[in-house]
Design an enzyme around this catalytic site. Sequence first.
Site, PDB file in Angstrom:
ATOM      1  N   SER A  15       0.852  -1.191   0.000  1.00  0.00           N
ATOM      2  CA  SER A  15       0.000   0.000   0.000  1.00  0.00           C
ATOM      3  C   SER A  15       0.882   1.232   0.000  1.00  0.00           C
ATOM      4  CB  SER A  15      -0.896   0.017   1.243  1.00  0.00           C
ATOM      5  OG  SER A  15      -1.613   1.233   1.327  1.00  0.00           O
TER       6      SER A  15
ATOM      7  N   TYR B 223      -2.126   0.736  10.723  1.00  0.00           N
ATOM      8  CA  TYR B 223      -2.228   0.144   9.386  1.00  0.00           C
ATOM      9  C   TYR B 223      -0.979   0.464   8.580  1.00  0.00           C
ATOM     10  CZ  TYR B 223      -3.944  -0.877   4.678  1.00  0.00           C
ATOM     11  OH  TYR B 223      -4.080  -1.377   3.400  1.00  0.00           O
TER      12      TYR B 223
END
Length: 238
Positions: free
Chosen positions: A123, A133
Amino acid sequence: MQVAVVTGASSGIGAALCRALRERDWHVVGHSRSPAPEADEHEPCDVSDRAAVDAAAAAVLGRHPRISLLVNNAGVAARGLFIDAEPEAIEAAIETNYLGSVWCLRAFLPGLAPGSQLVNIVSVAGMVAIGPYSAAKHAQLAFSRSVAVELAPRGVSVLTVNPGFVETPGFPQRARFRFPLRLLIVDPPFVARRILAALERGRSEIVVPRWYRPAGWSQALAPGLVARVRTHLDIHDV
């Protein structure tokens, strides 16, 4: 017959990849907790559970001893900050987004012969520093770049994929932003097409879409400035 294993295959980028691969005559094994209707086969598995990963991989390799493509795509959201996120959410992010990729590679390694390919869906969040995250994805990014070196002598290539905001059932994005920021959001088929094109071209790392690249550059070149901007804008999650 070329066999691909795709984790997190039940929806989002994983499902789009299964569909795109099958359109190119691949035989696809979906590896996920929920059914994977876009795959030819489905092997139930929670990638955060190392024993479950080993058992599922053994079952798949029993049917398909050679895996031409392994895609580590499974992931969970973990919005929030380290100081206020639920401990279980932080643990889940690390166990699924990072360790899940490690366990899947190790379990399927016997089936990855010279010429096989590994894709790690990381990501853009892994290129910046914003909460649990982001930290889990940063660890996965380091893992992907590390195993690219480790697997090279085996003749196994690695593609690291850093998507930006993608509209998926597990990561709904469009409701979070107003125009024009919504223009930055793409759909899973777009990401799947970019991944397959990168594999065909022998790329080692891509950002999807390309316009997210400056985010990683800014963090690497001017981390102090990025931190000040984030503090000013009160940006808490991704």
